[in-house]
Structure formats: structure tokens, C-alpha cells
Enzyme design. Structure first.
Site, PDB file in Angstrom:
ATOM      1  N   ASP A 341       0.834  -1.206   0.000  1.00 18.73           N
ATOM      2  CA  ASP A 341       0.000   0.000   0.000  1.00 18.73           C
ATOM      3  C   ASP A 341       0.868   1.254   0.000  1.00 18.73           C
ATOM      4  OD1 ASP A 341       0.826  -0.774   2.660  1.00 18.73           O
ATOM      5  OD2 ASP A 341      -0.339   0.950   3.348  1.00 18.73           O
ATOM      6  N   GLU A 342       0.267   2.339  -0.422  1.00 13.06           N
ATOM      7  CA  GLU A 342       0.851   3.681  -0.316  1.00 13.06           C
ATOM      8  C   GLU A 342       2.312   3.752  -0.757  1.00 13.06           C
ATOM      9  OE1 GLU A 342      -1.937   5.538   3.215  1.00 13.06           O
ATOM     10  OE2 GLU A 342      -0.188   4.397   3.824  1.00 13.06           O
TER      11      GLU A 342
END
Length: 536
Positions: A341-342
Site C-alpha cells: 500500500d501507499e
């Protein structure tokens, strides 16, 4: 996917409970003062537990625990262990010996037998002669024991003798879970949590029949697991946390202690090493993992998206292979979570290249890949699970990407942040937690259906739900509990109970009735105005 802030209440936990003044289990007049009989409450109806059972048949005379009650178990080490666990909960509060035996009649019986129970289902039957929990696997017996706990008065959870009486309503519960994956996540990277703190949370998850404990073991602020081939990851990368505290890490023996304890409560540990972003603790520990060969300083803030492993370097994959190999060897469970993620500092091309190389490493060491749902923007390997953490308001394009992967065979774990992230504030005045995903009161966290939540994703792709707890603002067990309760039981019910039982108006009454049990267990919780809590 997560962000910043504060501190709150303290708490303790317990498993114990109470003493019944009358020595006999048959109700008679004259043998003792009338006061105990006058204060006898009706036993908890079989359908008033959390998660809601699949099927309940009411009727028959309640069973009453007495000093003569025993716990009858099959001649099996695992069934005997579950029986000992149950007796260990009941003895302190009842004051009864509750002897473990593999013969006789009556009492509480734990029995394995063939039947339509699945891997985790059970049948609980209660009448004047005793209580029998039947399952085809030990996990089902354990889950049936959790139902039995909730059918007894809340004071059964106390560690000192209580007055009782201890009655279990007559009738039959037939129960099995809706989803096979029912999880909760603990972020031990932003703030380190001790082994005992993790065990405490495990016991709370077990009460509501959750079966997966996702441990977020690495992030920008701290690396929390010893890796022999890269020792500075823990020794240096684990030396701090958000706000600059001392941090910490689990030795391999401590991690295995957590794994064993979780297994004793029929929870599988899912370890996560977040990559290629959220990696500053690793980058600070080993300069060669950075593209420029320069190690950044340790990080104690709460911003996200600024770090990335160096995708073109071979050493990155040597690192990933070593970490996954060692962690897989410590973890008997099926899954290994690789984050994903991210990764805002990783180009899309590099992200895809990284995931294409790392997913096969997980398979090489015998584990199934889980990744945050951004994994669906790469090439999920067959059998991979994507954990969706978007919002109701997430763009249609991003949701479509996840749904397309689901239609192509990728399984889904649903963790929508504005529904089931337990670190989100309840209201703007909540002293702990974050609000980047919105304010999430108890009804909002419960009132959605995993089966039809993600447009275009087939219901058959949904493997279950998970309630993450990010720890930017959480330091103590009391902090965790305040954010988890009362929302965690709702997440458990979403994962276990049939969709047909899902109803806020009836659920909130069952939820309110859990408060005295939490009080008995020393669990700190938020008294949401949406819930009709008991007044005494």
C-alpha cells in the site's frame, strides 16, 4: 491508509469468575435462605450472543451448574485441552472444582463427531441433564465454548468467587461461520506492543470467534521481528517508534510464543512485512537497500508514502528472500502478507516489477500471498488475496480494478477504512485515533454487507473481513480496547453470522448486554450513545 495523535484509558483482563452459595444444583425450598432464589435472573436466551448463531431452537429446562458439575471430554489431547481452558474460566468465579473426566453422564460435554459442522461449526444442546457441545473439529468445540461463556452470567469472567446462580437456557444452537477468514490486525510498528499485550488482545478476539491475527511487523517507524541474516533490522530499525519512544522487537522465540498462544485460541497468525513502501526502518538499517547507497535517519513521525526499496537492485530481492524465508519458517499458518500500500515513491512500473518478483518468493516458502488491494494494480498470482481498505467514496476506477481482479480469481478480504478500521475516531471529540477516513460510530461500523459491498466483485470472491487497528495514537492495552470495543464484536458478527441475521436494532440490544462482561474482564470501552447500555 492511516495517519496521527494521543492517549487514553487503562485496563486489565481476566478469564475468571464466581461461587454459587447453594451446594446442590436442583432448586429446592428451605435448604438455604430464600434471598438467592429471589434474585435469580432468567438465563440468557440462546440467540442473545455475539456473533448471532446460524440457527437456534428454544425450549426445555435450563441446565444449572453445581458443585457436582464436571467437564466431560473425549479421550483426545486437544479436546482435553479445550476442556481445561473452559474449566479454567469457570472455576475461579463459581468456586466449583469442575473436574475434567472422560466418562460419566451429565455436566458439560465436549464431543467430536461427524456431522455437517464444517471446520469451525458446532452444535450446543442444553437441558436439565447437562450441556453438550458437538463439532467435527476442535476449532468448532472451542467456538462452542465461547458461546457457552456468553450464555452464563457476565460475572463468570471474574477471578474471584461470585454468588451465581449459573444457568444455561434450554434448547439447541446449530452454528457455523459465514466466512472462513475473520480477522483483526494489530499494528505493532508505529507503537510496539509487548507479547503480553498481544496475548491479551488474542483472548478478546477469541471470545467473538475471530480466527486470524494479522501482525503488521514492519513500517517506517519500526521493524519488529528478529531476522538473523539481517540483524540490524531489529536491533537498529526496531529501536524507536512514533514520538521517539524506545520501540522494541520480538525475538524469534517471542514471536513463536505469540504464534503458539494464538493457535491455542484457534487463531492463525498472518505476519506482514510491508513492501516496497513503508520501509524506512529497513532503509535506515541497511544503506545498500537505498538506490543512492545512503541510509536515511530513523523516522518517528506519522507521514506516509515517502519511502521505497530500490526496485532495480538485486540486493532488494536478496533481502526479500531472506526475510520471507525466515519469517515463513517461524509461521505455521497459511499466509504471508507483503503489504504493497501507499507506495507513492515507487513508480507504477517499478511497483509491478517488484510485486512480480516478490510474490513467487512467498510461494517458494510455502505461503499464500496477501497484499493490500493495490496489489491488484500489478499481477496477483493465482490464489493471492487482496485486502481492500478503500472507502465508500473511493473512485470507481480503483474499485473496478479490485473487482476485475476478483472476477479473475483473486480472493478478497474486506477492510473498508470508513467502516471497519478500528483506529478511526468515533466522533470529533474522541481522544484517540485518526479521522482521515471519517468518523466511524458503532452503527456505521456494523451496518454493511461484505457480500455486496464492492460493486462488480462476485460474492464468491469474498473470503472474509478483517478489522485493522493502526497504532499511531495507541500505546497501551486500554487505548486499543477503547477503540476496539464496542466495534470489534460487530466486525466478528459480519464475518461469522448469516446475512439474514444482520439487523442493527436487534444487534444493538445484544451488544449492550456485553458491557457487564467487558466490565468483568476489565476491558475499557466507549459507551456509544447509539447503544442502549445497561444503567446498573
Amino acid at each position: 491508509m492511516r495517519r496521527t495523535h494521543s492517549t487514553t484509558p487503562r485496563t486489565t483482563r481476566v478469564l475468571g469468575s464466581l461461587l454459587l452459595v447453594a451446594a446442590a444444583g436442583v432448586f429446592t425450598l428451605g435448604a438455604a435462605p430464600a434471598a438467592p432464589a429471589a434474585r435469580t435472573a432468567a438465563p440468557t436466551p440462546l440467540d442473545q450472543v455475539i456473533p448471532a448463531p446460524a440457527s437456534v431452537t428454544h425450549g426445555g429446562t435450563p441446565y444449572r451448574l453445581t458443585r457436582a458439575t464436571g467437564v466431560r471430554v473425549d479421550d483426545s489431547a486437544e479436546v482435553r485441552r479445550i476442556g481445561a481452558y473452559l474449566a479454567g474460566i469457570l472455576r475461579p468465579s463459581t468456586g466449583y472444582p469442575l473436574a475434567l473426566t472422560d466418562h460419566g453422564t451429565g455436566g458439560i460435554r465436549l464431543h467430536l463427531a461427524p456431522g455437517d459442522f464444517g471446520a469451525e461449526g458446532y452444535r450446543l444442546h442444553s437441558d436439565a441433564g447437562g450441556v453438550t457441545i458437538t463439532a467435527s473439529a476442535p476449532a468448532g468445540l472451542f467456538h462452542g465454548v465461547q458461546t457457552l461463556r456468553q450464555l452464563l452470567p457476565p460475572a463468570v469472567e471474574k477471578k474471584t468467587a461470585q454468588p451465581g446462580p449459573w444457568q444455561i437456557a434450554g434448547g439447541t444452537v446449530q452454528d457455523r461461520p459465514r466466512y472462513s477468514y475473520r480477522g483483526a490486525m494489530l499494528d505493532v510498528s508505529r507503537h510496539f506492543l509487548t507479547v503480553d499485550q498481544v496475548k491479551r488482545y488474542i483472548d478478546q478476539l477469541a471470545l467473538y470467534k475471530l480466527n486470524e491475527l494479522h501482525l503488521h511487523l514492519s513500517d517506517d517507524q519500526g521493524w519488529r521481528i528478529a531476522i538473523d541474516s539481517w540483524p540490524r533490522l531489529a536491533a537498529y530499525g526496531g529501536s524507536t517508534e512514533v514520538g521517539g519512544g524506545p520501540g522494541g522487537y520480538y525475538t524469534k522465540a517471542q514471536y513463536q510464543e505469540i504464534v503458539r498462544y494464538a493457535a491455542s485460541r484457534y487463531l492463525e497468525v498472518v505476519p506482514e512485512i510491508d513492501m516496497p513502501g513503508h520501509t524506512n526502518a529497513a532503509l535506515a538499517s541497511y544503506a545498500e537497500l537505498n538506490c543512492d547507497g545512503t541510509a536515511p535517519p530513523l523516522y518517528t513521525g506519522t507521514k506516509v508514502g515517502f519511502s521505497s526499496l530500490c526496485v532495480p537492485k538485486q540486493v532488494t530481492y536478496d533481502f526479500a528472500d531472506d526475510v520471507i524465508r525466515e519469517l515463513a519458517a517461524l509461521t505455521p499458518g497459511r499466509y504471508l502478507h507483503i503489504g504493497g500500500d501507499e507506495a507513492h515513491s515507487t513508480s507504477h512500473a517499478d511497483y509491478v516489477a517488484f510485486m512480480d518478483r516478490v510474490q513467487p518468493i512467498v510461494a517458494k516458502y510455502g505461503k499464500t500471498v496477501i497484499g493490500w488491494h493495490q496489489l491488484t494494480g500489478a499481477h496477483p498470482v493465482p490464489g493471492a488475496l487482496a485486502q481492500y481498505w478503500g472507502l465508500d467514496s473511493t473512485s470507481a476506477a480503483e474499485k473496478d480494478q479490485v473487482a476485475k481482479a476478483a472476477r479473475n480469481g483473486t480472493g478478497l478480504i474486506l477492510s473498508p477504512a470508513d467502516r471497519i478500521y478500528l483506529d478511526m475516531k468515533y466522533t470529533k471529540d474522541t481522544r484517540l485515533g485518526l479521522d482521515w477516513a471519517g468518523l466511524v460510530e458503532v452503527r456505521r461500523s456494523y451496518d454493511w454487507n461484505p457480500g455486496d459491498y464492492l460493486p462488480g466483485a462476485p460474492a464468491s470472491a469474498v473470503r472474509g473481513v478483517e478489522a485493522p487497528m493502526w497504532s499511531e495514537t495507541l500505546k497501551e492495552s486500554a487505548d486499543i480496547e477503547y477503540m476496539a470495543f464496542p466495534r470489534l464484536p460487530g466486525a466478528a458478527e459480519l464475518g461469522w453470522s448469516p446475512a439474514a441475521t444482520h439487523d442493527w436494532d436487534t444487534y444493538k440490544v445484544r451488544l449492550a448486554a456485553q458491557a457487564p462482561r467487558w466490565d468483568a474482564l476489565g476491558i475499557t470501552y466507549y459507551r456509544s450513545p447509539q447503544v442502549p447500555w445497561p444503567t446498573n
